[in-house]
Design a protein around this motif. Structure first.
Motif, PDB file in Angstrom:
ATOM      1  N   GLN A  43       0.839  -1.208   0.000  1.00  0.00           N
ATOM      2  CA  GLN A  43       0.000   0.000   0.000  1.00  0.00           C
ATOM      3  C   GLN A  43       0.870   1.253   0.000  1.00  0.00           C
ATOM      4  N   ASP A  44       1.288   1.709  -1.176  1.00  0.00           N
ATOM      5  CA  ASP A  44       2.208   2.835  -1.285  1.00  0.00           C
ATOM      6  C   ASP A  44       1.619   4.163  -0.808  1.00  0.00           C
ATOM      7  N   GLU A  45       0.324   4.378  -0.961  1.00  0.00           N
ATOM      8  CA  GLU A  45      -0.284   5.645  -0.556  1.00  0.00           C
ATOM      9  C   GLU A  45      -0.555   5.700   0.946  1.00  0.00           C
ATOM     10  N   LEU A  46      -0.494   4.560   1.611  1.00  0.00           N
ATOM     11  CA  LEU A  46      -0.681   4.490   3.054  1.00  0.00           C
ATOM     12  C   LEU A  46       0.609   4.975   3.713  1.00  0.00           C
ATOM     13  N   TRP A 139      -3.715   8.220   4.535  1.00  0.00           N
ATOM     14  CA  TRP A 139      -3.455   7.972   3.123  1.00  0.00           C
ATOM     15  C   TRP A 139      -3.081   9.291   2.473  1.00  0.00           C
ATOM     16  N   VAL A 140      -1.991   9.304   1.713  1.00  0.00           N
ATOM     17  CA  VAL A 140      -1.515  10.521   1.068  1.00  0.00           C
ATOM     18  C   VAL A 140      -1.632  10.349  -0.438  1.00  0.00           C
ATOM     19  N   ARG A 141      -2.466  11.200  -1.025  1.00  0.00           N
ATOM     20  CA  ARG A 141      -2.684  11.207  -2.469  1.00  0.00           C
ATOM     21  C   ARG A 141      -2.501  12.634  -2.958  1.00  0.00           C
ATOM     22  N   PRO A 142      -2.344  12.836  -4.261  1.00  0.00           N
ATOM     23  CA  PRO A 142      -2.186  14.204  -4.762  1.00  0.00           C
ATOM     24  C   PRO A 142      -3.327  15.112  -4.298  1.00  0.00           C
TER      25      PRO A 142
END
Length: 183
Positions: A43-46, A139-142
């Motif tokens: 889970q890269d965005e976690l 969670w980190v997203r654009p």
């Protein structure tokens, strides 16, 4: 509307449900525990690939269980956090989407915030505490953060918004990741 009092109401409503949920889960299994931390490598965005499961049953096999809380309905409201405009459209304590105007959030400040509020090393853990006072995921997203504030205090919410405001965001829009149907 007093935004600080409203956030306390939302958090309190969630924690009341969380306490009941944990009690029900404990009664339905012989072994289980609340707020169990995991690392999810895929889970890269976690953030840091760490999350906290609401409850884990362990009666021969591990079964994660997540609370599905009631939703508090309210009219959207707006205000300001420092120089940033704030719009709160929907707020569900375990599913808070924070949209911001930054090209990317300040990683070092997020890391410090996460270190405190997720508490990956259990530095703030107290054996006698009923709940952990921790977030369950980030969670980190654009241009977007999604946070399960778990059992964390409202300070976790306000301090995260302050980090984004200090980094220069001009707008903050709060909603949930899932669209809730009004009944």
């Amino acid at each position: 509307m007093n935004p600080a009092a409203f956030i306390i109401t939302i958090q309190t409503h969630y924690l009341d449900q969380f306490r009941s949920f944990v009690k029900e889960q404990q009664q339905s299994c012989s072994r289980g525990t609340a707020e169990v931390k995991f690392q999810l490598a895929d889970q890269d965005e976690l953030f840091r690939q760490l999350c906290c499961i609401d409850f884990i049953k362990n009666d021969g096999q591990i079964e994660p269980v997540e609370l599905q809380p009631d939703i508090v309905r309210f009219e959207p409201f707006s205000g300001r956090i420092g120089s940033a405009e704030l719009l709160v459209e929907q707020l569900q304590w375990n599913d808070v989407v924070i949209r911001h105007t930054l090209a990317s959030p300040p990683h070092d400040e997020l890391d410090t915030w996460f270190q405190h509020w997720f508490d990956p090393n259990d530095d703030r853990h107290r054996d006698d505490a009923e709940l952990g006072n921790i977030i369950h995921s980030l969670w980190v997203r654009p241009r977007e953060l999604t946070v399960d504030f778990g059992t964390a205090s409202p300070d976790a919410f306000w301090s995260l918004l302050a980090i984004l405001e200090r980094a220069g965001t001009t707008g903050l829009r709060i909603k949930a990741s899932t669209v809730q149907q009004l009944s």
